[in-house]
Design a protein around this motif. Structure first.
Motif, short mmCIF file in Angstrom:
data_model
loop_
_atom_site.label_atom_id
_atom_site.label_comp_id
_atom_site.label_asym_id
_atom_site.label_seq_id
_atom_site.Cartn_x
_atom_site.Cartn_y
_atom_site.Cartn_z
N PHE B 129 0.83 -1.21 0.00
CA PHE B 129 0.00 0.00 0.00
C PHE B 129 0.87 1.26 0.00
CE2 PHE B 129 -2.12 3.21 2.72
CZ PHE B 129 -3.10 3.59 1.81
N LEU B 130 1.95 1.24 0.79
CA LEU B 130 2.73 2.45 0.98
C LEU B 130 3.74 2.70 -0.13
CD1 LEU B 130 3.48 2.47 4.80
CD2 LEU B 130 2.13 4.10 3.52
N PHE B 131 4.15 1.63 -0.82
CA PHE B 131 5.24 1.77 -1.79
C PHE B 131 4.98 2.87 -2.81
CE2 PHE B 131 7.14 0.56 -5.86
CZ PHE B 131 8.47 0.62 -5.51
N PRO B 132 3.81 2.87 -3.52
CA PRO B 132 3.61 3.94 -4.50
C PRO B 132 3.55 5.32 -3.88
CG PRO B 132 1.74 2.42 -4.45
CD PRO B 132 2.72 1.92 -3.48
N ILE B 133 3.01 5.40 -2.64
CA ILE B 133 2.89 6.72 -2.00
C ILE B 133 4.26 7.27 -1.65
CG2 ILE B 133 1.93 7.93 -0.02
CD1 ILE B 133 -0.29 5.86 0.02
N ILE B 134 5.12 6.42 -1.07
CA ILE B 134 6.47 6.88 -0.73
C ILE B 134 7.23 7.26 -1.99
CG2 ILE B 134 8.61 6.25 0.41
CD1 ILE B 134 7.12 4.30 2.10
N TRP B 135 7.07 6.44 -3.01
CA TRP B 135 7.73 6.70 -4.29
C TRP B 135 7.31 8.08 -4.82
CZ3 TRP B 135 10.79 2.84 -6.71
CH2 TRP B 135 11.25 3.18 -7.98
N LEU B 136 5.98 8.32 -4.78
CA LEU B 136 5.44 9.60 -5.26
C LEU B 136 6.00 10.75 -4.44
CD1 LEU B 136 3.32 10.51 -7.38
CD2 LEU B 136 1.69 10.62 -5.51
N PHE B 137 6.11 10.55 -3.13
CA PHE B 137 6.62 11.59 -2.25
C PHE B 137 8.07 11.92 -2.60
CE2 PHE B 137 8.34 12.78 2.06
CZ PHE B 137 7.82 14.04 2.03
N GLY B 138 8.86 10.86 -2.86
CA GLY B 138 10.25 11.09 -3.24
C GLY B 138 10.35 11.90 -4.53
N ILE B 139 9.51 11.53 -5.52
CA ILE B 139 9.53 12.26 -6.79
C ILE B 139 9.10 13.71 -6.55
CG2 ILE B 139 8.44 12.40 -9.05
CD1 ILE B 139 8.36 9.34 -9.02
N TYR B 140 8.10 13.90 -5.70
CA TYR B 140 7.64 15.26 -5.38
C TYR B 140 8.79 16.07 -4.79
CZ TYR B 140 5.48 19.01 -2.74
OH TYR B 140 5.19 20.23 -2.23
N ILE B 141 9.54 15.45 -3.87
CA ILE B 141 10.62 16.19 -3.21
C ILE B 141 11.63 16.68 -4.22
CG2 ILE B 141 12.59 15.94 -1.67
CD1 ILE B 141 10.97 14.20 0.11
N PHE B 142 12.04 15.79 -5.17
CA PHE B 142 13.12 16.31 -6.03
C PHE B 142 12.61 17.16 -7.19
CE2 PHE B 142 13.31 11.74 -7.70
CZ PHE B 142 12.83 12.00 -8.97
N ILE B 143 11.34 16.99 -7.57
CA ILE B 143 10.83 17.88 -8.62
C ILE B 143 10.62 19.29 -8.08
CG2 ILE B 143 8.75 18.36 -9.97
CD1 ILE B 143 8.67 15.56 -10.83
N HIS B 144 10.22 19.39 -6.80
CA HIS B 144 9.98 20.70 -6.20
C HIS B 144 11.20 21.22 -5.44
CE1 HIS B 144 5.88 19.50 -7.11
NE2 HIS B 144 5.52 20.76 -6.98
N GLY B 145 12.37 20.71 -5.81
CA GLY B 145 13.57 21.11 -5.07
C GLY B 145 13.82 22.61 -5.09
N HIS B 146 13.41 23.29 -6.16
CA HIS B 146 13.69 24.73 -6.24
C HIS B 146 12.62 25.55 -5.53
CE1 HIS B 146 10.99 23.60 -9.39
NE2 HIS B 146 10.76 24.84 -9.76
N LEU B 147 11.54 24.90 -5.07
CA LEU B 147 10.47 25.64 -4.41
C LEU B 147 10.40 25.36 -2.91
CD1 LEU B 147 7.69 25.01 -7.06
CD2 LEU B 147 9.14 27.01 -6.83
N THR B 148 10.56 24.10 -2.53
CA THR B 148 10.41 23.71 -1.13
C THR B 148 11.71 23.05 -0.66
OG1 THR B 148 9.47 21.65 -1.87
CG2 THR B 148 7.93 23.36 -1.26
N PRO B 149 11.88 22.92 0.66
CA PRO B 149 13.08 22.24 1.16
C PRO B 149 13.21 20.84 0.59
CG PRO B 149 11.92 23.28 2.95
CD PRO B 149 11.08 23.48 1.74
N GLY B 150 14.44 20.43 0.41
CA GLY B 150 14.68 19.10 -0.14
C GLY B 150 15.17 19.22 -1.56
N GLY B 151 15.45 18.07 -2.15
CA GLY B 151 15.97 18.08 -3.51
C GLY B 151 16.38 16.68 -3.92
N GLY B 152 17.32 16.63 -4.84
CA GLY B 152 17.71 15.37 -5.44
C GLY B 152 18.16 14.31 -4.46
N PHE B 153 19.03 14.68 -3.54
CA PHE B 153 19.57 13.68 -2.61
C PHE B 153 18.47 13.15 -1.69
CE2 PHE B 153 23.30 16.04 -3.88
CZ PHE B 153 24.17 15.02 -4.17
N GLN B 154 17.70 14.07 -1.11
CA GLN B 154 16.65 13.65 -0.19
C GLN B 154 15.61 12.79 -0.91
OE1 GLN B 154 17.90 16.67 -0.54
NE2 GLN B 154 18.05 17.77 1.38
N GLY B 155 15.17 13.26 -2.08
CA GLY B 155 14.17 12.51 -2.83
C GLY B 155 14.68 11.13 -3.22
N GLY B 156 15.94 11.07 -3.63
CA GLY B 156 16.53 9.79 -4.01
C GLY B 156 16.55 8.81 -2.85
#
Lengths: 123, 251
Positions: B129-156
């Motif tokens: 159940f959680l796998f796709p949600i966590i995956w999506l969250f990671g992608i969100y983190i690195f796509i929004h790296g220039h807007l919100t805290p976080g980025g490539g390393f954290q999302g990865g």
């Protein structure tokens, strides 16, 4: 207020680090080290560095802990396998000794060769 | 005794050396000139609302490339070490097992073995159940790296932790190694390629301004920064997934 929280977290981090050093059980020590990372990430969050806090929480407390646990389980299972192999070798050794002793018993008086083998087997 | 004395002496020396550093710490009420320059210019020059990302990806982009390289070397080393040990063990194990007569693959022991490596049903269902949600969250983190805290390393890392959850729920989970390696290699090459595009079309290597800055605060803004950070995120995610994969041992 935030200063007090920081000091509290600092004391907790120190306690966690000391616990990680002195706890005998390795798994508990690894978890204690992970807790230190988690508290450090909270400190980063409080002092206003959310980017670093995210990195610390994700890498320091999650991934590193898991990598340590994996490595520990590998080391332990390696040690177990080696101990098993040693027991196996020991059993083989005693079995061979018994065989030799039997052969010696059968072939008493067959001369020097049997005696020498028996001596080798006994030590 | 001498050893203990030496330890105490070393500790005192370190404490003495670090004392002025610790004593001189004051709450900074003002930014240093360099930091002030970053804060003032990053919005205008690059259009990022997260100054940290502007520094990590653009102003100190070469350092980030070095960091990614270090991570790549570490991942390659771990994989090399682990796979070398694995093939050796595979060669060694069956002989002693067979002679021992303790073959675990059949009989009642096999069932217990499988139950131990599969994890509980609760974990399996939760992970699925959680796998796709966590995956999506990671992608969100690195796509929004220039807007919100976080980025490539954290999302990865978040993406790799989702795969880790899957492995914990079922240790025999097969991962596509070719896909992982291809993803990692292609994203790394694309990262350098984007950097070279910056050299060619803008001011210098890893300059993200060869794309339009766009509207401040939007997802598609800040030039090539979202692209670079996404590539870093994909690369880091693939590398750490590889590390987790090569470290697991299914008992």
């Amino acid at each position: 207020m935030s200063m007090l929280i920081l000091i509290l977290f600092g004391i907790l981090i120190l306690g966690g680090g000391i616990a990680a050093l002195y706890i005998e059980d390795t798994v508990s020590a690894i978890v204690a080290a992970g807790v230190v990372s988690l508290l450090a990430s909270l400190v980063y969050l409080i002092v206003g560095a959310p980017d670093v806090a995210m990195t610390e929480a994700a890498i320091g407390s999650a991934l590193t802990t898991v990598v340590f646990l994996f490595a520990w389980s590998r080391i332990r299972s390696n040690a177990e396998a080696e101990a098993e192999d040693e027991v196996f070798a020991e059993e083989m050794h005693t079995a061979r000794n018994e065989e030799r002793a039997g052969a010696e018993g059968k072939g008493k008086g067959k001369g020097r060769r049997g005696k020498r083998e028996g001596r080798l087997g006994n030590d | 005794m001498i050893k203990r004395l030496l330890i105490i002496l070393t500790l005192t020396a370190i404490a003495f050396g670090l004392y002025p550093l610790a004593w001189g710490v004051k709450d900074a009420r003002q930014l240093s000139p360099l930091a002030a320059g970053y804060v003032e210019n990053s919005v205008e020059e690059l259009g990022t609302s997260n100054v940290v990302t502007a520094i990590v990806v653009s102003y100190r982009g070469l350092d980030t490339l070095g960091e990614v390289t270090v991570l790549f070397a570490a991942a390659a080393g771990v994989t090399l070490l682990m796979t070398a040990g694995k093939s050796e063990r595979r060669k060694k194990r069956p002989v002693s097992r067979g002679k021992d007569g303790k073959d675990t693959k059949d009989g009642s022991e096999g069932g217990a073995d499988r139950a131990r490596r599969q994890g509980s049903e609760l974990l399996a269902a939760g992970a699925a159940f959680l796998f796709p949600i966590i995956w999506l969250f990671g992608i969100y983190i690195f796509i929004h790296g220039h807007l919100t805290p976080g980025g490539g390393f954290q999302g990865g890392v978040v993406i790799a932790s989702a795969v880790l959850l899957l492995i914990l729920s079922d240790c025999r989970q097969e991962l596509g190694h070719t896909v992982l390696q291809l993803t990692e290699a292609l994203s790394g090459a694309a990262y350098v390629g984007v950097g070279l595009l910056g050299l060619w079309m803008a001011a210098g290597f890893l300059d993200p301004r060869f794309l339009a800055a766009g509207e401040f605060g939007q997802l598609f803004s800040a030039g090539a920064i979202p692209i670079i950070y996404s590539l870093i995120g994909i690369k880091v995610g693939a590398e750490l997934t590889g590390i987790v994969d090569s470290l697991r041992r299914c008992s």
